[in-house]
Motif scaffolding. Structure first.
Motif, short mmCIF file in Angstrom:
data_model
loop_
_atom_site.label_atom_id
_atom_site.label_comp_id
_atom_site.label_asym_id
_atom_site.label_seq_id
_atom_site.Cartn_x
_atom_site.Cartn_y
_atom_site.Cartn_z
N MET A 97 33.09 39.25 33.51
CA MET A 97 32.08 38.64 33.06
C MET A 97 31.69 38.13 33.58
SD MET A 97 31.49 40.45 30.05
CE MET A 97 32.56 41.69 29.00
N LEU A 98 32.50 36.59 33.61
CA LEU A 98 30.51 35.61 34.51
C LEU A 98 30.59 36.44 36.26
CD1 LEU A 98 33.45 32.49 33.57
CD2 LEU A 98 31.04 33.28 32.55
N ALA A 99 29.13 35.10 36.16
CA ALA A 99 28.48 35.78 37.30
C ALA A 99 29.21 34.82 38.37
CB ALA A 99 27.04 34.98 37.07
N PRO A 100 29.65 35.48 39.77
CA PRO A 100 29.81 33.83 40.26
C PRO A 100 29.41 32.48 40.86
CG PRO A 100 29.08 36.08 41.36
CD PRO A 100 28.45 36.12 39.88
N GLU A 101 28.07 32.13 40.36
CA GLU A 101 27.70 31.23 39.86
C GLU A 101 28.18 30.54 39.37
OE1 GLU A 101 24.62 33.65 42.30
OE2 GLU A 101 25.51 33.59 40.70
N GLU A 102 28.22 31.22 37.32
CA GLU A 102 29.15 30.69 36.93
C GLU A 102 30.48 29.78 37.12
OE1 GLU A 102 28.37 33.47 33.73
OE2 GLU A 102 25.89 32.88 33.23
N VAL A 103 31.23 30.62 38.09
CA VAL A 103 32.82 30.58 37.71
C VAL A 103 32.21 29.04 39.09
CG1 VAL A 103 34.38 31.21 39.40
CG2 VAL A 103 33.52 32.89 38.10
N PHE A 104 31.31 29.38 40.30
CA PHE A 104 31.38 27.86 40.45
C PHE A 104 30.18 28.16 41.22
CE2 PHE A 104 32.45 23.90 44.06
CZ PHE A 104 32.05 25.10 44.81
N ALA A 105 29.89 26.51 41.44
CA ALA A 105 27.57 26.41 41.54
C ALA A 105 27.80 24.73 42.90
CB ALA A 105 27.22 25.78 40.53
N GLY A 106 27.58 25.48 43.92
CA GLY A 106 28.11 24.59 44.22
C GLY A 106 26.61 24.82 45.58
N LYS A 107 26.62 23.61 46.77
CA LYS A 107 25.15 23.76 47.28
C LYS A 107 25.82 24.03 49.16
CE LYS A 107 23.36 20.31 45.24
NZ LYS A 107 22.64 19.45 44.77
N GLY A 108 24.70 24.40 49.48
CA GLY A 108 25.18 23.98 51.32
C GLY A 108 26.33 24.50 51.39
#
Lengths: 240, 529
Positions: free
Chosen positions: B468-479
């Motif tokens: 159900m969780l979106a990938p961004e919600e699983v892990f949010a990272g930059k760069g």
């Protein structure tokens, strides 16, 4: 001085003395020269003096006061703009107006709020006093209703509260009031009409009627009132 | 003549023998015999009649009425005369003896008298229908006779009529009536002497008649005077006499006892009935008797039925059964069930069955439904909302700013709807031939960023919140994200330096806080944390 007095006299009783009535042109001049007053601030009403209220703390409410101090403090200080402090030696809560207290009645409201907490009401219930104007605390004793002694008294108290407090809660929910039963003293917090209804129920309980009877009477009264007031609209929206 | 006589006597005998009912049937033979007999009687009676109108009874060509009239004319005075004689004999029984003592001399007279008596019987049979009206007529005739005899005003007294004798007779009569002494005066004896001198019977009879008539008239000595005016001035007293008599009677009655009165009244009535009782008098009598009856009834104690409230003790035993009592029945009288009634009912039933018209009770249509009022049960739990919140909601509802909170009924409805949908889904799944996925029930719920393992343990196998969780919600990272293994030396160094820098900043902050914490903060007044 005489002229001023004369003029001021005119302003007060405008049309009473037709002889004194001025010409319209002169009247406008009077209007312009009339002093404009702005509403007084609480501070100025008392001419710069500070007003105090002191609320004594009964010993059994001391520890609850300590626990709920911030809940008491926050609305009084921030919203009502009144200084509140506890005199530990005298065990009194002191309330004081500040320079920027907007309303004259706020001090009294705060005092009532604190006092109701001391009587035994919860803070969330007592806060209603600050928010609503027409709420009152009605206090009476069991002996006012009926002289009871010993076991009868204990039984009466038991009848009032019910098993686990259910009768008391039922009345509270039905009448939109809050009830505190402190031994032989009973305090009811709510609007006037609601207070009366709750008081009637409690009195009938003291006098000996069983709880079921009180409930049914409640229901009947409510139905009757609702029908009388709004025959078309359903009662479901009314919250108990 | 003798033959005729014999034949006539035979006829008489025949008549005597016939039964009375036979007279009612018309028969010529009987009428012939009757005529013969009456003719014979007529002729035989002729010598004794004071007045003779017909020499013989004329039969030829005459109707029965006319024959009867002839007989009547002859017989009436004769009967009167005979009656007078009888009265005389009644008064003086010695006369009778004397008459019979002189039997030898007047044997024929005696026979004739016997015959007369017989004839009188027959005559009386024939004259059965003579009513009391005819007696009145007799009186009239008597009066007429008296008038003829009386003469003018001054001539009240006569050879025959003497006032002294009249008075004497009156006294005697009164005495007889009231049971008093019979005053025999010289006058009566004188009368008898007179009789002995002259022809006894006739004069006796005449005197008797006169006296009788005088007696009837009573005190009206002056009646003769009144009578002169004759029928033009006819009065009650002329016809019915006895008015003053009655008043005399009444006056004497007052002194007597009522029983005597009744007796006397009876006597008086009896006396009156003998001579004169008109319809009016009869009516009066009836009225009086009725009045007496009613007066008596009024005086007597009333019958128990008329006494108002009567208990059982006050009335005779079982008397209530005999009387028709009328009282209100609270119960309707039960219908009498006869064959007709049952037949009619059965007919009615048959008709109705054939028609199909049964008077079934129809359910009344319910009124257009009002919104059902919810009977909220008393909530016996401590309310979770504070009083302020309650009033707040109420205010909001009243002013209409916010939406009304869901009532319990709505919540229940929603719950029910949900359950039903689920059920339907399952049932439909049974009937689908191809696989159909479950519909998405949009339900707002908070997804916590918890590791998948933990979720999977609780949630059912088919569902995991990780999906159900979106990938961004699983892990949010930059760069550019690199693992540790992928890093170069310089990058490692760089990372370590950053880390150290951050740590140093935090350490210094902590130190500052520690130092400041000892001082009291500005806000807290007097309470020691």
């Amino acid at each position: 001085m005489n002229d001023e007095g004369f003029h001021s006299c005119n302003v007060i009783c405008g049309g009473a003395y037709p002889e004194l009535q001025q010409d319209p042109s002169q009247k406008t001049g009077l209007l312009q020269s009339r002093i404009k007053f702005e509403p007084l601030k609480t501070h100025e009403i008392s001419e710069g003096h500070v007003q105090f209220r002191k609320v004594s703390v009964p010993p059994h409410r001391y520890t609850p006061l300590k626990k709920a101090w911030l809940e008491l403090y926050t609305p009084i200080y921030e919203q009502m703009k009144i200084d509140i402090s506890m005199n530990l030696k005298a065990l009194k809560v002191e309330l004081k107006t500040k320079a920027d207290t907007p309303d004259m009645s706020s001090l009294q409201k705060c005092a009532d709020f604190v006092h109701s907490f001391m009587l035994g009401f919860d803070v969330i219930d007592a806060v209603t006093l600050l928010r609503m104007a027409e709420l009152y605390v009605y206090s009476f004793e069991i002996k006012d209703v009926k002289t009871l002694r010993g076991k009868h008294l204990c039984r009466a108290i038991g009848r009032l509260s019910g098993k686990g407090g259910k009768t008391k809660f039922a009345i509270e929910n039905a009448t939109k009031t809050r009830i505190v039963i402190a031994d032989t003293k009973i305090h009811i917090l709510g609007s006037i009409s609601n207070n009366r209804v709750a008081m009637d129920s409690l009195c009938s309980l003291i006098l000996g009627s069983p709880a079921g009877k009180v409930y049914s009477k409640h229901r009947a009264d409510r139905a009757r009132i609702a029908e009388r007031v709004k025959p078309e609209c359903p009662i479901e929206n009314v919250v108990l | 003549m003798a033959k005729k006589e014999v034949g006539s006597v035979e006829a008489l005998n025949k008549l005597k023998q016939t039964d009375p009912p036979l007279f009612l049937t018309p028969s010529t033979e009987l009428s012939q015999t009757a005529r013969k007999a009456s003719q014979y009687l007529f002729s035989s009676l002729k010598p004794f009649c004071p007045k003779v109108y017909f020499q013989s009874l004329y039969l030829d060509g005459y109707v029965a009425e006319q024959i009867w009239q002839q007989i009547d004319l002859q017989c009436k005075p004769l009967v009167k005369k005979l009656k007078g004689e009888v009265i005389e004999f009644e008064k003086n029984p010695d006369e009778v003896l004397r008459l019979f003592g002189v039997e030898k001399k007047k044997g024929r007279g005696v026979e004739i008298e016997d015959g007369d008596e017989d004839i009188e019987d027959v005559g009386s049979d024939e004259n059965e229908e003579e009513g009391e009206d005819e007696e009145d007529e007799e009186e009239e005739e008597g009066e007429d006779e008296e008038e003829e005899e009386g003469g003018g005003e001054g001539g009240v007294e006569d050879r025959f009529l003497k006032l002294n004798e009249l008075e004497q007779y009156m006294e005697e009569d009164e005495a007889r009536e009231y049971g008093g002494e019979v005053v025999k005066s010289k006058v009566s004896k004188k009368k008898k002497n007179v009789h002995e001198e002259e022809e006894e019977e006739e004069e006796d009879e005449e005197d008797e008649d006169d006296e009788d008539e005088d007696d009837e008239l009573g005190d009206f000595g002056d009646d003769g005077e009144d009578g002169d005016d004759k029928l033009g001035n006819a009065r009650y007293e002329d016809f019915f006499g006895g008015k003053k008599k009655k008043s005399v009677k009444r006056q004497s009655n007052i002194h007597n006892k009522p029983e005597d009165e009744e007796q006397e009244d009876d006597k008086g009535d009896h006396k009156q009935t003998k001579e004169s009782l008109s319809t009016h008098e009869k009516e009066l009598q009836k009225l009086h008797s009725k009045i007496e009856q009613m007066e008596k009834a009024n005086l007597d104690p009333k019958a128990w039925t008329m006494q108002g409230e009567v208990t059982a003790t006050k009335r005779p035993k079982n008397s209530a059964l005999e009387v028709d009592l009328d009282f209100e029945h609270n119960v309707r009288p039960l219908p009498v069930i006869t064959e007709e009634v049952t037949a009619s009912l059965e007919d009615l039933i048959k008709e109705r069955i054939l028609e199909g018209r049964f008077d079934d009770a129809e359910r009344a249509a319910s009124l257009p439904s009002k919104r059902l009022k919810e009977l909220k049960e008393m909530d016996e739990n401590k309310s979770k909302k504070g009083l302020a919140e309650i009033y707040e909601e109420e205010y909001v509802h009243q002013t209409g700013l916010g939406t009304a909170p869901l009532s319990s009924s709505d919540q229940l409805k929603k719950e029910a709807q949900l359950l039903f949908d689920k059920l339907c889904l399952k049932l439909d799944g049974l009937s689908h031939s191809h696989f159909r996925p479950k519909p998405v029930i949009e339900d707002m719920s908070i997804q916590t960023n918890v590791p998948a393992l933990a979720m999977e343990e609780i949630a059912p196998v088919a569902v995991s919140d990780v999906a159900m969780l979106a990938p961004e919600e699983v892990f949010a990272g930059k760069g550019d994200i690199k693992e540790e293994a992928e890093l170069t030396q310089e990058e490692r160094k760089r990372r370590r330096a950053n880390k150290k820098r951050k740590y140093k900043v935090e350490a210094s902050k902590r130190l500052v806080n520690k130092v400041q914490g000892n001082r009291l903060p500005d806000n807290s007044n007097g309470t020691k944390a």
